[in-house]
Design an enzyme around this catalytic site. Structure first.
Site, PDB file in Angstrom:
ATOM      1  N   HIS A 130      11.512   4.042 -28.521  1.00  9.10           N
ATOM      2  CA  HIS A 130      10.440   4.732 -27.792  1.00  9.10           C
ATOM      3  C   HIS A 130      10.508   4.273 -26.320  1.00  9.10           C
ATOM      4  O   HIS A 130       9.587   3.618 -25.818  1.00  9.10           O
ATOM      5  CB  HIS A 130       9.086   4.412 -28.442  1.00  9.10           C
ATOM      6  CG  HIS A 130       7.964   5.350 -28.076  1.00  9.10           C
ATOM      7  ND1 HIS A 130       7.220   6.021 -29.024  1.00  9.10           N
ATOM      8  CD2 HIS A 130       7.448   5.713 -26.878  1.00  9.10           C
ATOM      9  CE1 HIS A 130       6.282   6.755 -28.422  1.00  9.10           C
ATOM     10  NE2 HIS A 130       6.402   6.585 -27.120  1.00  9.10           N
ATOM     11  N   TYR A 190       0.368  18.224 -27.219  1.00 10.53           N
ATOM     12  CA  TYR A 190      -0.888  17.912 -26.543  1.00 10.53           C
ATOM     13  C   TYR A 190      -1.505  19.098 -25.798  1.00 10.53           C
ATOM     14  O   TYR A 190      -2.706  19.237 -25.746  1.00 10.53           O
ATOM     15  CB  TYR A 190      -0.657  16.800 -25.498  1.00 10.53           C
ATOM     16  CG  TYR A 190      -0.301  15.449 -26.084  1.00 10.53           C
ATOM     17  CD1 TYR A 190      -1.288  14.531 -26.400  1.00 10.53           C
ATOM     18  CD2 TYR A 190       1.026  15.087 -26.312  1.00 10.53           C
ATOM     19  CE1 TYR A 190      -0.982  13.283 -26.928  1.00 10.53           C
ATOM     20  CE2 TYR A 190       1.347  13.837 -26.840  1.00 10.53           C
ATOM     21  CZ  TYR A 190       0.344  12.938 -27.144  1.00 10.53           C
ATOM     22  OH  TYR A 190       0.661  11.714 -27.671  1.00 10.53           O
ATOM     23  N   ARG A 206       2.521   4.883 -37.567  1.00 14.88           N
ATOM     24  CA  ARG A 206       3.754   5.135 -36.816  1.00 14.88           C
ATOM     25  C   ARG A 206       3.794   4.165 -35.646  1.00 14.88           C
ATOM     26  O   ARG A 206       2.938   4.208 -34.765  1.00 14.88           O
ATOM     27  CB  ARG A 206       3.794   6.591 -36.311  1.00 14.88           C
ATOM     28  CG  ARG A 206       4.988   6.856 -35.433  1.00 14.88           C
ATOM     29  CD  ARG A 206       5.122   8.306 -34.958  1.00 14.88           C
ATOM     30  NE  ARG A 206       6.254   8.350 -34.050  1.00 14.88           N
ATOM     31  CZ  ARG A 206       6.209   8.754 -32.787  1.00 14.88           C
ATOM     32  NH1 ARG A 206       5.099   9.243 -32.259  1.00 14.88           N
ATOM     33  NH2 ARG A 206       7.288   8.703 -32.031  1.00 14.88           N
ATOM     34  N   ASN A 247       5.537  16.269 -31.443  1.00 18.15           N
ATOM     35  CA  ASN A 247       4.401  15.793 -30.640  1.00 18.15           C
ATOM     36  C   ASN A 247       3.854  16.941 -29.818  1.00 18.15           C
ATOM     37  O   ASN A 247       4.622  17.694 -29.195  1.00 18.15           O
ATOM     38  CB  ASN A 247       4.836  14.683 -29.670  1.00 18.15           C
ATOM     39  CG  ASN A 247       5.273  13.417 -30.384  1.00 18.15           C
ATOM     40  OD1 ASN A 247       5.156  13.314 -31.604  1.00 18.15           O
ATOM     41  ND2 ASN A 247       5.753  12.449 -29.619  1.00 18.15           N
ATOM     42  N   GLU A 259      10.694  11.779 -28.049  1.00 15.70           N
ATOM     43  CA  GLU A 259      10.558  12.684 -26.904  1.00 15.70           C
ATOM     44  C   GLU A 259      11.702  12.594 -25.889  1.00 15.70           C
ATOM     45  O   GLU A 259      11.499  12.173 -24.744  1.00 15.70           O
ATOM     46  CB  GLU A 259       9.228  12.434 -26.185  1.00 15.70           C
ATOM     47  CG  GLU A 259       8.020  12.758 -27.033  1.00 15.70           C
ATOM     48  CD  GLU A 259       6.696  12.566 -26.291  1.00 15.70           C
ATOM     49  OE1 GLU A 259       6.691  11.984 -25.203  1.00 15.70           O
ATOM     50  OE2 GLU A 259       5.665  13.015 -26.815  1.00 15.70           O
ATOM     51  N   GLU A 304       2.429  13.066 -33.010  1.00 13.61           N
ATOM     52  CA  GLU A 304       1.461  12.676 -31.966  1.00 13.61           C
ATOM     53  C   GLU A 304       0.578  13.865 -31.637  1.00 13.61           C
ATOM     54  O   GLU A 304       1.060  14.996 -31.521  1.00 13.61           O
ATOM     55  CB  GLU A 304       2.156  12.249 -30.659  1.00 13.61           C
ATOM     56  CG  GLU A 304       2.817  10.900 -30.722  1.00 13.61           C
ATOM     57  CD  GLU A 304       3.457  10.490 -29.391  1.00 13.61           C
ATOM     58  OE1 GLU A 304       3.011  10.961 -28.319  1.00 13.61           O
ATOM     59  OE2 GLU A 304       4.408   9.695 -29.441  1.00 13.61           O
TER      60      GLU A 304
END
Ligand SMILES: *[C@@H]1O[C@H](CO)[C@@H](O)[C@H](O)[C@H]1NC(C)=O
Ligand SMILES: *[C@@H]1O[C@H](CO)[C@@H](O)[C@H](O)[C@H]1NC(C)=O
Ligand SMILES: *[C@@H]1O[C@H](CO)[C@@H](O)[C@H](O)[C@H]1NC(C)=O
Ligand SMILES: *[C@@H]1O[C@H](CO)[C@@H](O)[C@H](O)[C@H]1NC(C)=O
Length: 493
Positions: free
Chosen positions: A144, A331, A99, A329, A189, A396
């Site tokens: 991005h 985290y 990606r 994504n 995002e 991600e």
């Protein structure tokens, strides 16, 4: 005899349990595993040939102290010149896909679609050739965060003009690359763009436009995403037969107090539902809970209308359903609790919540990032509860180190999060099709410069050759990808 029999039975039971447990950590057939990067963070060559200036070029060159180590992405990992090495790293890992993102101003130096850079177009074709030769599927993020500075001077995502401009750029991308790219992601995002770029001002373009500015940005990004989707759908899908979606990130949010049954959902809707609900829900538009809070607050503060802009019926319908897949994504997680409004407002920051970390959650070098694997599981379950069995691609997931090669914490993190993902798939029936490590290699980590390193491969940024070296997680992850079996790292998670 009796005891012996019993022992035999329990041993048998134990073995079958262990066996069942092992089966649980085998990836489903057809599951895709990959690694990710983005253009500004790795390419460098910011002013090569006719490339135009992006907001990130301008922001880092302003030398305003907003980049922790005063660095920039002028050279970064020099992937513009070293993409063949990067593909060899991917080959070494044995990933199914890569990606990466396209630089708008490398392809369209002026930002407009009438001037197409031969050098820019060729660069991505060369990269795609190299991936093809090595049997690695491209997952292409169209945008991005590095839009043309000229368009920022016209307002950037605070301006609705970006909807057409982004659509025109996306059309060039589909026309040039769509015959060889089967997975497109429009925008990465959106909430990070609007919150950090237009509200907090810590990322490019560095503006502090208040919550209204943040919401207008979100509004235009949703429209721009939908525009690109419809262009693909109407002009390219029949011949190119690919998939296209958006990438939205979310933390998970846990109510701090057991008696609080609302905050968890309010936080999630503000961060994730704001973007996902207009696209993935049956009814479209923003979630009711956030519309209500923002409208009440706006009224209380004496505004004539809600500072959350309203979509017309046409736009609600135009945006609804515009993703074949959800790029997700993830985290980190937070605890949330309600905060009393001041005398100026009802809900502080419109959501009326305070975000904290549980001190028990292990720290990482990134201050906002704690290790909470259940957060991935709970997100995937909540996505299913809210939007049904949409296809989810985890686009991600990862953590930073501070430059060491012995990245024991990363191995433990990736292991525990992938385990949470497999539990979501196997125990809760979540429709997850792909998993992506952020990141393939150390890169320019936005306002943190080169201090936080998310790569599986270390990059020596002091060496003109930007030498790449595998960290300790590479052989472990390579084996997981090869065997399709999530074995724990040697040092344990
Ligand atoms: C490109 O930028 C570098 C700084 O990163 C500068 O030294 C160089 O002169 C620039 N090249 C051109 C052609 O403008
Ligand atoms: C919930 O629990 C917290 C902490 O125990 C307490 O301060 C709060 O008043 C409770 N709220 C309600 C609505 O019961
Ligand atoms: C609102 O609160 C601030 C700070 O607590 C105080 O100084 C101010 O007088 C209050 N205003 C009103 C209208 O109550
Ligand atoms: C960088 O690579 C070039 C070409 O392989 C080599 O000649 C040079 O010595 C290298 N520089 C360093 C600092 O390793």
């Amino acid at each position: 005899m009796y005891n012996c029999y019993c022992l035999f039975i329990s041993l048998f039971y134990y073995i079958s349990l262990v066996h069942a447990d092992e089966d649980n950590w085998i990836f489903p057939d057809g599951f895709l595993i990959g690694a990710a990067t983005s253009a500004y963070q790795i390419e460098g060559a910011w002013n090569t040939s006719d490339k135009g200036e992006s907001v990130w070029d301008r922001f880092t060159h302003a030398d305003s102290g907003r980049i922790e180590d005063g660095s920039n992405g002028d050279v970064a990992a020099d992937s513009f010149h070293r993409y063949k090495e990067d593909v060899q790293l991917l080959k070494q890992l044995g990933v199914d896909f890569y990606r990466f993102s396209l630089s708008w101003t490398r392809i369209l130096p002026t930002g407009y679609a009438n001037v197409i850079s031969k050098v820019g177009i060729k660069y991505y074709h060369d990269l795609l050739d190299e991936l093809e030769k090595n049997d690695i599927k491209p997952f292409v993020t169209i945008y991005h965060w590095d839009h043309p500075q000229l368009f920022q001077d016209m307002g950037g995502w605070a301006s609705e003009a970006m909807v057409d401009l982004f659509g025109d750029y996306a059309r060039v991308v589909f026309k040039e690359y769509g015959h060889r790219v089967k997975f497109f992601f429009t925008i990465n995002e959106p909430d990070v763009i609007c919150e950090t770029g237009y509200y907090l001002g810590i990322k490019a373009p560095g503006l502090q436009l208040g919550r209204y500015g943040q919401y207008v940005c979100a509004h235009n990004l949703l429209k721009a995403h939908a525009r690109a989707y419809h262009i693909y759908n109407e002009e390219f899908r029949a011949q190119q037969k690919g998939k296209i979606g958006i990438v939205i990130h979310s933390h998970y949010y846990y109510s701090k107090y057991g008696n609080d049954t609302v905050s968890e959902d309010v936080a999630w809707q503000f961060a994730f539902g704001k973007y996902a609900h207009p696209i993935f829900s049956k009814e479209g538009d923003y979630p009711d809970s956030i519309k209500r809070r923002i409208a009440e607050n706006s009224k209380f503060e004496g505004l004539l209308r809600s500072r959350l802009p309203t979509f017309s019926r046409e736009w609600v319908d135009y945006i609804k359903g515009t993703s074949d897949v959800l790029g997700f994504n993830h985290y980190n997680s937070y605890n949330v609790e309600p905060i009393l409004g001041s005398n100026k407002t009802i809900y502080e920051n419109d959501d009326g919540l305070v975000y904290t970390h549980d001190p028990k959650w292990p720290k990482t070098p990134t201050s906002w990032l704690r290790i909470v694997p259940s957060g991935l599981l709970d997100n995937l379950r909540k996505i299913k509860d809210n939007y049904g069995d949409i296809e989810v691609y985890i686009t991600e997931n990862g953590i930073a180190d501070t430059g060491e090669l012995t990245d024991t914490q990363r191995m433990g993190y990736l292991y525990s999060y992938m385990k949470a993902m497999l539990t979501a798939i196997k125990t809760f029936g979540c429709n997850v099709k792909a998993y992506t490590v952020w990141s393939l290699l150390d890169n320019f980590e936005w306002q943190n410069g080169y201090k936080e390193r998310y790569g599986l491969f270390h990059v020596d940024f002091t060496d003109e050759n930007r030498t790449r070296s595998p960290k300790k997680s590479v052989p472990w992850l390579t084996n997981v990808i090869k065997t399709r079996n999530l074995q724990p790292p040697m040092d344990g998670p």
